[in-house]
Design a protein around this motif. Structure first.
Motif, mmCIF file in Angstrom:
data_model
loop_
_atom_site.group_PDB
_atom_site.id
_atom_site.type_symbol
_atom_site.label_atom_id
_atom_site.label_comp_id
_atom_site.label_asym_id
_atom_site.label_seq_id
_atom_site.Cartn_x
_atom_site.Cartn_y
_atom_site.Cartn_z
ATOM 1 N N ARG A 75 -0.252 15.787 1.442
ATOM 2 C CA ARG A 75 1.135 15.235 1.304
ATOM 3 C C ARG A 75 1.634 14.893 2.716
ATOM 4 O O ARG A 75 2.395 13.720 2.894
ATOM 5 C CB ARG A 75 1.875 15.993 0.744
ATOM 6 N N PHE A 78 1.254 11.168 3.411
ATOM 7 C CA PHE A 78 1.899 10.434 2.723
ATOM 8 C C PHE A 78 3.218 10.246 3.373
ATOM 9 O O PHE A 78 3.954 9.225 3.641
ATOM 10 C CB PHE A 78 2.046 10.759 1.285
ATOM 11 N N TYR A 124 0.818 9.838 -3.787
ATOM 12 C CA TYR A 124 0.466 11.171 -3.712
ATOM 13 C C TYR A 124 0.628 11.892 -5.029
ATOM 14 O O TYR A 124 1.563 12.009 -5.227
ATOM 15 C CB TYR A 124 1.136 11.926 -2.333
#
Length: 132
Positions: A75, A78, A124
């Motif tokens: 994450r 991203f 994601y």
């Protein structure tokens, strides 16, 4: 399963080489080669070749069925790309959004549009098993 000795290759049309080069370099992609009719990039570990073909440009791009991009399994990576794209004023086709909210395949995504109307999706998944 993908091994490190394999690189995915994608060829797409572009209308002008210099603006294409500028966009992908701003996205963080490293220029690998440039010829009179194409530019090749390291696109997050894969190879994207933008072939000069002004007649092949999609004048009214739509997200489906044609786009490409990267699915992140981390994450923070991203989020870093999203911040980088925003700070570098890269053009968004679709701002960040949540898809399939509340379902196992829920993910966050955004789309960029390159100078030749090619759409790039970055996403994601909260559940890594939903990547494939």
């Amino acid at each position: 399963m993908r091994e490190t000795n394999k690189v995915f290759h994608l060829a797409i049309p572009c209308k002008e080489l210099e603006e294409t080069k500028d966009f992908y370099e701003k996205l963080g992609c490293k220029l690998a080669r440039q010829y009179d009719d194409r530019v090749t990039f390291n696109f997050f570990g894969d190879q994207v070749v933008c072939h000069l073909n002004p007649e092949g440009i999609d004048l009214e791009p739509k997200m489906y069925p044609r786009h490409y991009g990267v699915t992140f399994t981390n994450r923070s990576e991203f989020d870093q790309l999203l911040q980088y794209a925003t700070e570098n004023n890269l053009p968004f086709f679709k701002k960040p959004m949540v898809r399939f909210e509340g379902k196992r395949e829920e993910h966050v995504t955004f789309f960029l549009i390159d100078p030749s109307n090619n759409l790039l999706e970055f996403k994601y998944y909260h559940d890594v098993e939903m990547v494939y």
